[in-house]
Structures are given as C-alpha cells and as structure tokens.
Design a protein around this motif. Structure first.
Motif, short mmCIF file in Angstrom:
data_model
loop_
_atom_site.label_atom_id
_atom_site.label_comp_id
_atom_site.label_asym_id
_atom_site.label_seq_id
_atom_site.Cartn_x
_atom_site.Cartn_y
_atom_site.Cartn_z
N ASN A 38 0.85 -1.18 0.00
CA ASN A 38 0.00 0.00 0.00
C ASN A 38 0.88 1.24 0.00
O ASN A 38 1.75 1.38 0.87
CB ASN A 38 -0.91 0.00 1.24
CG ASN A 38 -2.02 1.01 1.14
OD1 ASN A 38 -1.78 2.18 0.85
ND2 ASN A 38 -3.24 0.57 1.40
N ALA B 152 0.37 4.17 0.82
CA ALA B 152 0.26 5.01 2.01
C ALA B 152 0.91 4.38 3.23
O ALA B 152 1.08 5.04 4.26
CB ALA B 152 -1.21 5.29 2.32
N GLU B 153 1.28 3.10 3.14
CA GLU B 153 1.86 2.40 4.29
C GLU B 153 3.30 1.96 4.05
O GLU B 153 3.84 1.19 4.82
CB GLU B 153 1.03 1.16 4.63
CG GLU B 153 -0.30 1.48 5.28
CD GLU B 153 -0.87 0.25 5.97
OE1 GLU B 153 -1.23 0.37 7.15
OE2 GLU B 153 -0.96 -0.80 5.34
N PRO C 240 -5.28 3.79 4.53
CA PRO C 240 -4.59 2.66 3.89
C PRO C 240 -5.09 1.28 4.30
O PRO C 240 -4.89 0.32 3.57
CB PRO C 240 -3.14 2.86 4.32
CG PRO C 240 -3.22 3.57 5.62
CD PRO C 240 -4.41 4.47 5.50
N ARG D 90 -0.05 5.01 12.89
CA ARG D 90 -0.84 5.48 11.76
C ARG D 90 -1.48 6.83 12.07
O ARG D 90 -1.59 7.70 11.20
CB ARG D 90 -1.92 4.45 11.39
CG ARG D 90 -1.38 3.23 10.67
CD ARG D 90 -2.50 2.38 10.08
NE ARG D 90 -1.96 1.26 9.32
CZ ARG D 90 -1.67 0.08 9.84
NH1 ARG D 90 -1.87 -0.13 11.13
NH2 ARG D 90 -1.19 -0.90 9.10
#
Length: 905
Positions: free
Chosen positions: A57, A59-60, A270, A347
């Motif tokens: 991902n 975003a991760e 995410p 996160r």
C-alpha cells in the motif's frame, strides 16, 4: 481473455505445490496489464490449498512490517511452535511484546518456519499484490523467505509493476505479463463499450493501449458517444499510465462534491476499514443518513465490504492526487481524529503529519515516538521516515538537526547507507552541538567504510574520535578501535593516516575510566603493536586475548570486537584462543540473529579450520556463508571461498576468485584484499611446485612494510619457500629475518614450528636436518595439520635430494596420506610425484560416487550427529524444518538407514 501462456506457468506452480515442492514467482508488468486477474486465476486453481493474500500500500510503505503483518496474521496462532529466538523476534517485530530489536533476518527465519508449519496442514499459497509498495522491512523478510524455499509445500507469488524498484525481490524467477494480442484487445474494448465506435478510433485505442486491459476499459470512459464514434479529442500523446489516471480524473470530476469527499477519505485510509472511513467522513458534515446514497454514488469506484477496495490501485492514486492539497490535509485530519492513539498510534501520527501545513512541534514529537517504536520492533527504515518527517515539522533548527541526524543513523542501521548521506548533509547545515557534530563525523566515516572499506574511512574515524575525547571518553576509545580496523583494511593503499599514525593518536587519547575490559586491552595492545612493533605489542595483546577468553560472552559487545580478537589470535599464532574465539564469534552471531555479522564470523572460522586441516568442516561453513549471502543480499567478499580453493589446489577456480577479488579490492582502495590475493596466489603456486611464478606474488604480498599480522607472516612463509627453491638466497634470508621477529615474540609451537621449517629451507647440507625435525616436532604438538603435512613434505624432499630414499619415502608417504585425507589435492599430487621419484608408486584412490551426499546433506548429517533437532538445524542453515526433513529422507536412502540413531552411528 485467454492468457494461455501465463496460465500454463501458473498451473505448473500450483501442480508443483500439490506435489510438496515450493516455488517463488514474480509477476511483473505495467499498471493495468492484468497481474491481479492472474492472481485471481491462481486462487481459482488452488482448490484444497490454503491461500493467504496481502497487498503493498503506497500510504503504508513507511510503516515497518505493515505488509508482513497482513500475510502472517492468519497464521500467528501457530507461532508457539517456533523456536524461542524466532518466536520472540516475530512477536517483537509485530509489536506484540517488548524486547531487543530483532535482526530482520531472524524475523525472516521465523516467517519461513511459520509458513512451513502452516503448510504441514495443507499446501500454502501466498499471494502479494502491488509488491512495489511493500514497506522495506516486509520486502526484505518476504524476499529472504522466497529465496530459501525448497520442500515446504509453499508457493509465493508477487505481483509488481514493471517499473517497480523492489531490490529485495531481485533475482527471483519472473513472469513478464505483456499486453493482449490485437484480436483479444478489440474484443475486450467492444465488450466494455458497446455502441458505435469508428474503426479508425478502435485501431488507435488498441494500438495506443498496447493491449493493456485496464487502458482498453478505462481510456474511453468519460467521452461521449460522438467522440468515440469520431475520435474527436479522444487521446493525447501522454504516457499510458498518465492517460489512464487522466481518464480516472475525468470520471471523478463528474461526481458530486460529497461523493468525492468520501472517495478521498477512503483513498487516504490505507487499511481499508469501512467503519473507520465512515467515522472520519461524518465530521466533514456528511450525515449518516446520506450514507446509502453516497455508497451508491461511489459504487462504480470502490466497494464497501469487509474491506474498502478500489476498482484498481491507480484509481486510489488518481482520487488522492486529483484533490487539492487542502482537501487532502482535511481528509488526513479527519482520519487522525477518529483513530485510537493507544491501539494505532503510528498510523495516527502519520495522518497528523500529512495533515500539517507547516511547522507543528506537537506532531513532530508524536512522530519521534513512532520512530522509537519502529526501532524497537526492528524497523529502522520506518524509523528513518518518521524522524525525517518529524524534522520537516520541527520549528527549532537545532532540534531539527538532531532529528535529521537520527533519521540518517536509522537509514544506516537499515542497510541503506546511500540514503543516509543526504540527511546527514541537511543535519550538518543545522546548528548542532559538539556531541552531534562528532556523531556526524562518526556516521559519515561508518558510511564510507560500509560502502567501500576504502581510504576515506580512517581519516573520518580519526577526526570523530578526536572530537569525542572531550565529550565521551568511552565512545572515543571505541571509535579509535574502529579507526584501527578501517586502517587495517585500507593498509598500504591509504592516502591518509596509516596504522602507525592511528595507533599513535589512540595512545595519546585519555585512558579508560575502568581499564581492564577486553576491548580496552585490545585497543592498547593493537596501538602499541602498530606504533612500536610486534614484540612490544605481543604481551599486551596476549592479555587482551586472555580477557576475551575469560569474559562471559555478551552478544551486543562481543560481536563488535570479536573480529579483531579473532584476527589477533591468528596474528599471535595462538591456536587454542583462535579456535575458541572464532567458534564463539559464529555461535553468538547465530544465536543473536545478527546475520549481518555472521558472514565475517564464518570467514574467520573457515580460516581457522583451514589452518587446522579440517577442510571438510570449512566446506560446510562455506555452504552456510553462501546461504547467508544469498538469503540476505549482503555483499561480503568471498575470501573464504578463495582460501579454500587455494588450499584444495583448485587452480582454475582459485585463479578466477583471486582475480575478481583483487580487481574489486583495488577499485575500493582495500589494501587488505590486494595483500591477501598475493599470499593466496603464492600459496597456490608453491603447492603446484611452480616456485618461479610464486616468487613475484609473494613479493607483492610482503612489499608493504605495514605489518598485517596473519597476512604478513603467511606471505613471508611463502616468500621464503619460493625464494629458497629458486636460488634467491638473499631474499629468503631477509624474509626469514622479518618472520623471526614475530615468531620469537609469539613463542608458541605453531610460530616456532613455522620458523624452524623456514630455517631448514635456507640452510645448506646437514645443517638443515635439525630444523626439519624441530618443525615436525613442534607442529606435532599443535592442531595445525596442514602445516604439519607440509613439514613432512619438505623433510621428505630434502631426504630424497640427500639420497636417503628409504627415510624420504616414509616422510613423503606420511605427507601424502595427510594431504589426501584433508583434500589438499595439489600438495597430495606433489608428494605423489616426490614418492615416484624416490622409487615408490602411489596407488590412486577409487572414486566412489554412488550414493554420495551433497554438501548440504553432509552438513545436516554432521549436525544430527552433534545432537541438533530439525528446527535447530533449520535455523543454522537458513532453511525450513520441512526442508531438513526432505534432505534427511534422501540421506536415509543413500546411507541405507531408517533412523537418526542409525545415522549417528
């Protein structure tokens, strides 16, 4: 569409999986080319198998082990079956327990064992989509596992973009997924867009899409039927991925503002948690009553099920980047507001950071805490990202510099020295304190040493040590020891300070606050040895070795200095100390999971075993060395393989290795590699009896006047032999005089046996015989079987030339038997020729190859004999317990036994 050739490859993977074999495969192709559809096909073919799926991902990609946690989550209930160190490493990596930050390769062993345990129940199929977006820690572990597969009933298939740069997966088998044939592309386009399409437009779309299924379906969306029929303004000349995203953006622009907000929040979240998305959406002013209408409006773009899934990953990216910066910050702010700061602090901190428009010291502080957690879990790459973003949000320039320095250090710890340099430069531009400045110098020196072990590192380490003297005496002394190590590697190629200069500076530094520790004694002994000479340093170094031998092994401290301690033991011809310390070095590296230190430890253990004449044990260690290099990607020069090939007399292999390592060492400015190559070349040629060729190689190795301990005395021995046999008596005598200074200071039987052997070679007539006898006597009291066999050979050659044939045959027969048993083939052939010249015929050994074990199988048998369990053997060899069982089944058949007990006997 049919995809026949791709399906055939995947069918073979599944068939092998069902037969109990393991496979790894990377599907590589452009965005939208159909990789995900092929993964779906594999799932459909894998009835009866267990399937675990995960996806990288974007975003991760900075959250340590985020991807790996997805893969392992369904299997964690089996982790109790793993060996203790592996279980603890995995638990710490996933934040389930506190502990020492685990080595990433120990985490890899744990995951390999976990997969193998899971596959015992049913074959296991592991699918990872969008692998180009895996976080670095996850990619390293999964790449490690994929390279160690053998017989676990496990298949791992990674799908990644053709342009994806995921070095951790490099070298795995690949299947390149290309576009559809024109006929299939036309059929797909017409099925996706029924209605009138101009043939010329159709041809252009098919040609420009290059058979990309996503492009065929998405490019025409958002255009009117008239535009499709006539082609007016349909396509631009932009690159295909950009045009696909443009198509997505046109579709997004046609949506209502509230729908776009929902899509943006989902794109910024995410994990794909639908509850979290709706909780974040509500504070934006969208009432829960509007949820159904918004779900319907968004249905063409994403699906709200157990997870929020987009129609295509490019759609997520298009939605996110089509929004204004302020809208993106608002979405991240909304997500941060609804995330639990206790259960998911990292996160949350990352969302807060993405929501910040300028300096924000509170968010920077949270990011710094996240960095600490990432480091504790063994994710230094993630820690570096947190520290860097924290620095960007930090108002105070001095504090910013500290965080940039921490980010640079974390990148270095993550094995990314190149990435640490730009951050280091930014940190230097900030108003740092004296200690930070010293740490900048120290880190820059460590990066330089890691990248090439070249001439820059000693100068930088010396400067860092000088700065640290007034700030942290302990750290200063340790830095001087690092400087001596760097100086040893650079050797005579240094353009800056040599070992003598580094040693003088170290001796002028403040004394240790608590003198007597092994590392302090080692520093003092080495500094005296390289400043004042071998005889002056030898007594101090013997004290240091005694301190290392008497101390309780401690992984964190001993692993830093055991390399120097092992080298010192060999320098001083301390055979017992060398045997204990090299064995301890390997064991500590194995037990602690410090696989970055293991190749160096194995190399030193190989050297010790070669000197002892146990080339079979050295072979097994080399197999382990190769397994570590292959599994970890560590670029450790193959000096051990080079040394073993030389002692075995494998001329072609040794010459290739020596040539390659010499070129690389010269390019790096690593003088030790050049000296080692000269010694090994001389040893090889002497073993073959080509003394005139050995002489220049030995001269090259002994030309540098900087003494390099074991390399120096090994090279001097070969120079004495080559010079004596080619009539260069003056050269032989001069080399012996240099050697004698060292051997007399050492005083061990090994040292004095070598001296006596060399004395015999430079003596004339009867004066040589007492020295030959002394050499055999002294070597006979040691474990150095290779040296003893050479002494018998030299004495036998001397006896034959003295016409004492019967005595000569006895010595030469002994030498031949020993060389043959050790596998030193060139020396064995030379002793056979001498026996032939003395009147005795040597019988050739019959070649028994039927049922012969492979090197790894022999290694497993030895470990079984030592009492290790399958799990322990697997951890030692970086394979799974299932693979050990598979090898043992082959061994039982070859050896005609049915149990481990029979195998031991």
């Amino acid at each position: 569409m049919d995809r026949r050739s791709e399906r055939e490859v995947l069918d073979r993977v599944v068939a092998d999986l069902r037969r109990g074999e393991s496979r790894a495969l990377v599907l590589r192709g452009d965005a939208g080319i159909g990789k995900t559809a092929l993964l779906e096909y594999v799932v459909g073919q894998a009835a009866g198998c267990q399937v675990v799926r995960a996806g990288g991902n974007e975003a991760e990609d900075e959250l340590a082990f985020a991807g790996l946690e997805q893969v392992c989550a369904p299997m964690l209930d089996r982790s109790a079956r793993l060996p203790g160190p592996q279980r603890e490493a995995l638990s710490t990596a996933f934040g389930l327990s506190a502990g020492r930050p685990p080595d990433r390769f120990m985490v890899g062993l744990a995951v390999l064992s976990l997969f193998a345990e899971t596959a015992r129940e049913r074959p296991l199929l592991c699918l990872i989509d969008d692998a180009q977006w895996l976080d670095r820690a996850s990619a390293q572990v999964l790449g490690f596992v994929a390279r160690r597969l053998k017989a676990e009933s496990l298949a791992m298939i990674f799908a990644m973009r053709g342009s994806g740069d995921q070095a951790e997966l490099a070298g795995l088998p690949e299947l390149h997924v290309t576009g559809l044939p024109d006929d299939d592309a036309r059929a797909l386009l017409l099925s996706a867009h029924p209605g009138p399409v101009d043939d010329r437009v159709l041809d252009r779309v098919v040609a420009d899409s290059r058979g990309n299924p996503l492009a065929l379906q998405e490019l025409p969306r958002g255009f009117t039927l008239a535009e499709l029929a006539g082609g007016f303004g349909l396509l631009s000349s932009a690159a295909l991925p950009y045009r696909i995203e443009e198509s997505f953006r046109r579709q997004i622009a046609a949506l209502a503002p509230l729908t776009r907000q929902v899509l943006l929040v989902a794109a910024a979240e995410p994990v794909g948690d639908p509850v979290l998305v709706w909780r974040a959406v509500d504070p934006l002013g969208i009432g829960m009553g509007a949820e159904r209408a918004l779900r319907e409006a968004a249905a063409g773009f994403l699906e709200f099920g157990a997870r929020v899934t987009f129609r295509h990953p490019l759609l997520r990216s298009a939605i996110y980047h089509a929004a204004t910066p302020e809208d993106r910050r608002q979405a991240h702010r909304a997500l941060a507001r609804v995330m639990d700061p206790v259960t998911d602090p990292d996160r949350r901190a990352w969302h807060l950071a993405q929501a910040a428009a300028g300096f924000d010291d509170d968010v920077a502080a949270e990011l710094e805490q996240s960095a600490g957690r990432a480091q504790a879990r063994g994710g230094p790459a993630a820690a570096a990202a947190f520290f860097e973003r924290a620095a960007d949000l930090t108002r105070d320039s001095a504090r910013r510099g500290q965080r940039l320095l921490a980010a640079s250090q974390a990148n270095y710890q993550a094995g990314m020295p190149h990435a640490s340099l730009p951050l280091l430069a930014r940190a230097e531009a900030c108003p740092l304190g004296a200690l930070e400045r010293a740490n900048v110098d120290l880190l820059r020196a460590r990066v330089a040493f890691t990248l090439n072990r070249g001439p820059e590192a000693p100068t930088l380490l010396l400067r860092a040590a000088a700065r640290l003297e007034k700030l942290d005496a302990r750290m200063a002394r340790e830095t001087y020891l690092e400087a001596l190590r760097a100086g040893w590697f650079v050797a005579h190629l240094s353009a800056g300070p040599h070992l003598h200069d580094l040693s003088a500076a170290a001796l002028e530094a403040p004394a240790a606050e608590c003198p007597g520790s092994p590392s302090d004694l080692l520093l003092d002994g080495l500094a005296v040895r390289y400043r004042d000479g071998y005889p002056a340093g030898a007594p101090l170094l013997k004290q240091a070795l005694d301190a290392f031998l008497g101390a309780e092994p401690a992984a964190e401290t001993d692993l830093r200095w055991l390399w120097f301690a092992c080298t010192t033991a060999l320098d001083l011809w301390q055979a017992e100390a060398g045997d204990v310390l090299t064995s301890r070095f390997v064991q500590l590296a194995r037990n602690s999971g410090a696989l970055t230190a293991l190749p160096l430890a194995l190399t030193q253990r190989v050297v010790m075993q070669v000197f002892a004449g146990d080339l079979a044990a050295a072979d097994l260690l080399l197999e382990e060395f190769d397994a570590v290099r292959e599994g970890t990607g560590l670029d450790e020069p193959p000096y051990a393989a080079q040394l073993l090939a030389v002692w075995r007399g494998q001329e072609e292999k040794a010459a290739a290795l020596i040539g390659a390592t010499t070129r690389e060492a010269t390019q790096r400015g690593e003088g030790v590699g050049v000296v080692a190559a000269g010694w090994m070349q001389a040893l090889l040629l002497n073993s073959l009896g080509r003394y005139d060729e050995a002489l220049p190689a030995a001269r090259q190795a002994t030309e540098p006047r900087q003494e390099m301990g074991v390399l120096t005395w090994c090279s001097l021995v070969e120079l004495v032999i080559a010079a004596a046999r080619t009539g260069h008596g003056g050269t032989a005598s001069e080399a012996l005089a240099r050697l004698r200074v060292m051997t007399q200071a050492s005083g061990t039987d090994w040292a004095l046996g070598l001296q006596a052997s060399c004395e015999a070679l430079v003596r004339f007539g009867e004066a040589a015989e007492p020295h030959h006898r002394e050499a055999i006597d002294r070597f006979g009291r040691t474990r150095m079987r290779g040296g003893l066999a050479r002494c018998h050979l030299h004495y036998g050659e001397w006896l034959r030339r003295s016409d004492r044939y019967q005595e000569a045959r006895e010595e030469l027969r002994t030498a031949h038997t020993m060389f043959t048993a050790m596998g030193m083939d060139a020396f064995a052939a030379r002793s056979a020729r001498e026996l032939g010249a003395s009147g005795e015929t040597v019988r050739k050994n019959s070649d028994v190859s039927s049922g012969q074990l492979t090197v790894q199988q022999e290694q497993i048998v030895r470990l079984v004999r030592d009492g290790l369990s399958n799990a322990e053997i697997a951890a030692r060899l970086f394979i799974s317990p299932r693979t050990v069982e598979w090898h043992l089944s082959k061994v039982f058949i070859k050896c005609g036994v049915t149990s481990r007990r029979q195998l031991r006997s």
